[in-house]
Structure formats: C-alpha cells, structure tokens
Design a protein around this motif. Structure first.
Motif, PDB file in Angstrom:
ATOM      1  N   ASP A  24     -32.192  12.475  40.382  1.00 34.19           N
ATOM      2  CA  ASP A  24     -31.074  12.321  39.441  1.00 34.19           C
ATOM      3  C   ASP A  24     -31.555  11.606  38.181  1.00 34.19           C
ATOM      4  O   ASP A  24     -31.411  10.386  38.059  1.00 34.19           O
ATOM      5  CB  ASP A  24     -29.952  11.508  40.082  1.00 34.19           C
ATOM      6  CG  ASP A  24     -29.280  12.203  41.252  1.00 34.19           C
ATOM      7  OD1 ASP A  24     -29.720  13.302  41.615  1.00 34.19           O
ATOM      8  OD2 ASP A  24     -28.322  11.642  41.797  1.00 34.19           O
ATOM      9  N   PRO A  25     -32.133  12.325  37.237  1.00 38.73           N
ATOM     10  CA  PRO A  25     -32.650  11.677  36.038  1.00 38.73           C
ATOM     11  C   PRO A  25     -31.566  11.310  35.028  1.00 38.73           C
ATOM     12  O   PRO A  25     -31.498  11.844  33.911  1.00 38.73           O
ATOM     13  CB  PRO A  25     -33.639  12.706  35.486  1.00 38.73           C
ATOM     14  CG  PRO A  25     -33.190  14.012  36.024  1.00 38.73           C
ATOM     15  CD  PRO A  25     -32.521  13.747  37.330  1.00 38.73           C
ATOM     16  N   HIS A  26     -30.698  10.362  35.444  1.00 43.93           N
ATOM     17  CA  HIS A  26     -29.726   9.791  34.515  1.00 43.93           C
ATOM     18  C   HIS A  26     -30.461   9.247  33.282  1.00 43.93           C
ATOM     19  O   HIS A  26     -31.589   8.745  33.387  1.00 43.93           O
ATOM     20  CB  HIS A  26     -29.012   8.582  35.145  1.00 43.93           C
ATOM     21  CG  HIS A  26     -28.179   8.876  36.337  1.00 43.93           C
ATOM     22  ND1 HIS A  26     -26.828   9.093  36.263  1.00 43.93           N
ATOM     23  CD2 HIS A  26     -28.497   8.961  37.654  1.00 43.93           C
ATOM     24  CE1 HIS A  26     -26.348   9.289  37.478  1.00 43.93           C
ATOM     25  NE2 HIS A  26     -27.337   9.213  38.334  1.00 43.93           N
ATOM     26  N   ALA A  27     -29.814   9.278  32.136  1.00 39.67           N
ATOM     27  CA  ALA A  27     -30.396   8.656  30.948  1.00 39.67           C
ATOM     28  C   ALA A  27     -30.706   7.188  31.209  1.00 39.67           C
ATOM     29  O   ALA A  27     -31.749   6.673  30.779  1.00 39.67           O
ATOM     30  CB  ALA A  27     -29.441   8.804  29.771  1.00 39.67           C
ATOM     31  N   SER A  28     -29.818   6.497  31.935  1.00 41.73           N
ATOM     32  CA  SER A  28     -30.029   5.066  32.192  1.00 41.73           C
ATOM     33  C   SER A  28     -31.251   4.834  33.070  1.00 41.73           C
ATOM     34  O   SER A  28     -31.989   3.855  32.895  1.00 41.73           O
ATOM     35  CB  SER A  28     -28.792   4.452  32.843  1.00 41.73           C
ATOM     36  OG  SER A  28     -28.495   5.093  34.073  1.00 41.73           O
ATOM     37  N   LEU A  29     -31.514   5.743  34.033  1.00 41.85           N
ATOM     38  CA  LEU A  29     -32.687   5.593  34.883  1.00 41.85           C
ATOM     39  C   LEU A  29     -33.971   5.869  34.111  1.00 41.85           C
ATOM     40  O   LEU A  29     -34.987   5.196  34.309  1.00 41.85           O
ATOM     41  CB  LEU A  29     -32.595   6.527  36.083  1.00 41.85           C
ATOM     42  CG  LEU A  29     -31.834   5.997  37.298  1.00 41.85           C
ATOM     43  CD1 LEU A  29     -31.678   7.095  38.342  1.00 41.85           C
ATOM     44  CD2 LEU A  29     -32.517   4.792  37.910  1.00 41.85           C
ATOM     45  N   LEU A  30     -33.939   6.854  33.226  1.00 41.09           N
ATOM     46  CA  LEU A  30     -35.109   7.087  32.391  1.00 41.09           C
ATOM     47  C   LEU A  30     -35.447   5.831  31.590  1.00 41.09           C
ATOM     48  O   LEU A  30     -36.612   5.434  31.483  1.00 41.09           O
ATOM     49  CB  LEU A  30     -34.863   8.268  31.449  1.00 41.09           C
ATOM     50  CG  LEU A  30     -34.672   9.642  32.098  1.00 41.09           C
ATOM     51  CD1 LEU A  30     -34.397  10.705  31.030  1.00 41.09           C
ATOM     52  CD2 LEU A  30     -35.871  10.051  32.923  1.00 41.09           C
ATOM     53  N   THR A  31     -34.408   5.183  31.059  1.00 43.14           N
ATOM     54  CA  THR A  31     -34.624   3.946  30.298  1.00 43.14           C
ATOM     55  C   THR A  31     -35.198   2.857  31.185  1.00 43.14           C
ATOM     56  O   THR A  31     -36.140   2.148  30.793  1.00 43.14           O
ATOM     57  CB  THR A  31     -33.302   3.481  29.668  1.00 43.14           C
ATOM     58  OG1 THR A  31     -32.828   4.490  28.771  1.00 43.14           O
ATOM     59  CG2 THR A  31     -33.492   2.181  28.900  1.00 43.14           C
TER      60      THR A  31
END
Length: 279
Positions: A24-31
C-alpha cells in the motif's frame, strides 16, 4: 489445468503461515521511507516490499489505487510488482474491488484473471453490490484459469453496515446472503474452495454468521486499524483456520530497511500462529 487457487492457498498457508502483507504505497508512507511521491518512489517502495516478503509470506496484496494514481507509469510498476512477487513464490491478491455488470465485469475479470494478462494475479477482490449474480463473468473466468475471488461481505469500514447489515425480505441480511452464495460456490471443493470473503477482523463477535464457507476469509484490520492476532479466534470461531489476516501499515512502517520489514512480518506471523494454534 492449473491447480485451483484454493488448493494453492491452503498449501502456502500451511507452509508459510496465513499472513497477508499489503503493498500500500500511500503518499504518507513514501514520505516516511524518505522517498518522493512519484513513480520512482513508487517503484522503490514496491520492489523493496517484494524483496523483503515474497519469498516468505503466503500472500502479498497490492492495492491497485495507489498505483493507478500515477497513470500508465504507475500501472507499469504494478505489473512488475505482481510478476516479481509471483516469481518469488508469493500468491498475489489484487485489491481492486471491481464490480460491474455483463461485458464490463468480464473485462475487469480478464484484466486480472486471464492467464495472458499483464496484471494476471492469483486472486482479485470484487464487490457484489450490483447483485451477486453480476459477478458471474469473474466466477466463470476464475474457475477456468485456476484463480480466485475475494468478495466483499462484512467489511471493516463503519459505512459498510448500512448495506451489509440491511435485512432482506427473507429475513437474512445482505452480508449473510453473500456468505451463503460463496458457500455454494465452494461446495465439495478440497482442501479449500477458491471463492473467499472479505470479513473485517475489527468487527467483534460474528457468531451469528455462518463463516465456514469452505473458502478463505481475507481479514483486514489487524495492526493499524486496531485488531490484534489474539482477536482472530474470537471473531472467526471455528472458521479461523481459513482466515488470511492482512497487515499493511503495521509492517510497512518499518521500511525501508529490508531486515526491519522482515522482522515485523515475522512478529505478526508468530503472534497469528500462536493465536490460531488452539482453533
């Protein structure tokens, strides 16, 4: 003929344990991983999860939406992710929650369940809320290709209850009706049917439902959503032996270090195994 998904899943669960890890590559996880919210970050994230997990967990579950938001380049990353995960030994459940009618439903099924499709996956999540019969093209192709379906039945989101708990004229609610259809699809299949249900691990006591559908129960909600491995026997009862508990953020937040991701998955796997051992 390809071995049915249910048989392949049962063997993988017996050998590797039942844990499913979401991609689940959420934007928040990428950050959190120190990555940019772009296609390069998406690819790095996804390949890292596959490297860490695909040779040791039973199931990986990419969330299609987080790839689709990058357009065709994101879909290309999703194709690679699915192919590399399957090549490394994981079963891939595509979390796309498709639901439509007629030729359109057939098109969605072909996109994910046809053996020659670039996004060919071992199973697909689908929505039955245009009527269970609307899924018939996907059911037929899954049988033909040896793949599976996970049908939304009793989901963990609070809004789901207004549909899934609605009572029909025959006195059964909608969620129970979906489970009944799946039990019929799986009748007589051994060691496990290929048509599963999505049933939230956060829902509490489900003893009023017949969850033993002779098929797998994909159980989101373990970890960040609040459910714990210890909750699984209480929620699923005797059907817990067929539960595929899904953990996403509870594992993914330990990245980008491969060792830390593996250690987090192992902790969940051990806790889930201990909780289910007595069932």
């Amino acid at each position: 003929m390809t071995e049915p998904f249910g048989a392949r899943l049962r063997r993988s669960m017996d050998e590797r344990g039942p844990l499913c890890v979401g991609i689940d590559p959420h934007a928040s996880l990428l950050t959190e991983w120190g990555l940019n919210d772009d296609v390069a970050g998406l690819e790095r994230f996804s390949r890292t999860v596959v490297e860490a997990m695909a040779d040791r967990v039973a199931v990986l579950k990419p969330q299609s939406a987080f790839f689709e938001r990058f357009g065709s380049r994101g879909i290309a990353v999703l194709e690679k992710t699915v192919q590399e995960a399957r090549a490394a030994g994981a079963l891939v459940v595509m979390d796309a929650k498709r639901g439509d009618i007629g030729s359109t439903m057939a098109g969605y099924a072909e996109a994910f369940l046809h053996k020659d499709a670039p996004l060919f996956s071992d199973a697909l999540t689908v929505s039955p809320y245009l009527g269970y019969g609307s899924l018939s093209p996907a059911v037929a192709l899954a049988r033909e290709s040896g793949t599976g379906l996970f049908v939304l039945a009793l989901t963990s989101n609070p809004e789901g209850g207004e549909v899934q708990h609605a009572v029909r004229t025959d006195g059964r609610n909608v969620g129970a009706t979906i489970l009944g259809h799946l039990a019929a699809e799986n009748e007589g299949e051994t060691p496990l049917g290929s048509f599963g249900a999505v049933v939230g691990a956060t829902l509490g006591d489900l003893s009023s439902y017949e969850l033993d559908i002779n098929g797998p129960l994909l159980a989101p909600g373990v970890g960040a959503q609040g459910a714990t491995p210890a909750d699984l026997p209480r929620v699923f009862g005797a059907a817990a032996r067929n539960v595929v508990p899904n953990v996403s953020r509870g594992v993914l937040r330990q990245g980008p270090d491969v060792g830390a991701l593996r250690a987090a998955a192992e902790r969940f796997a051990v806790e889930i195994g201990d909780a289910l051992a007595a069932v």
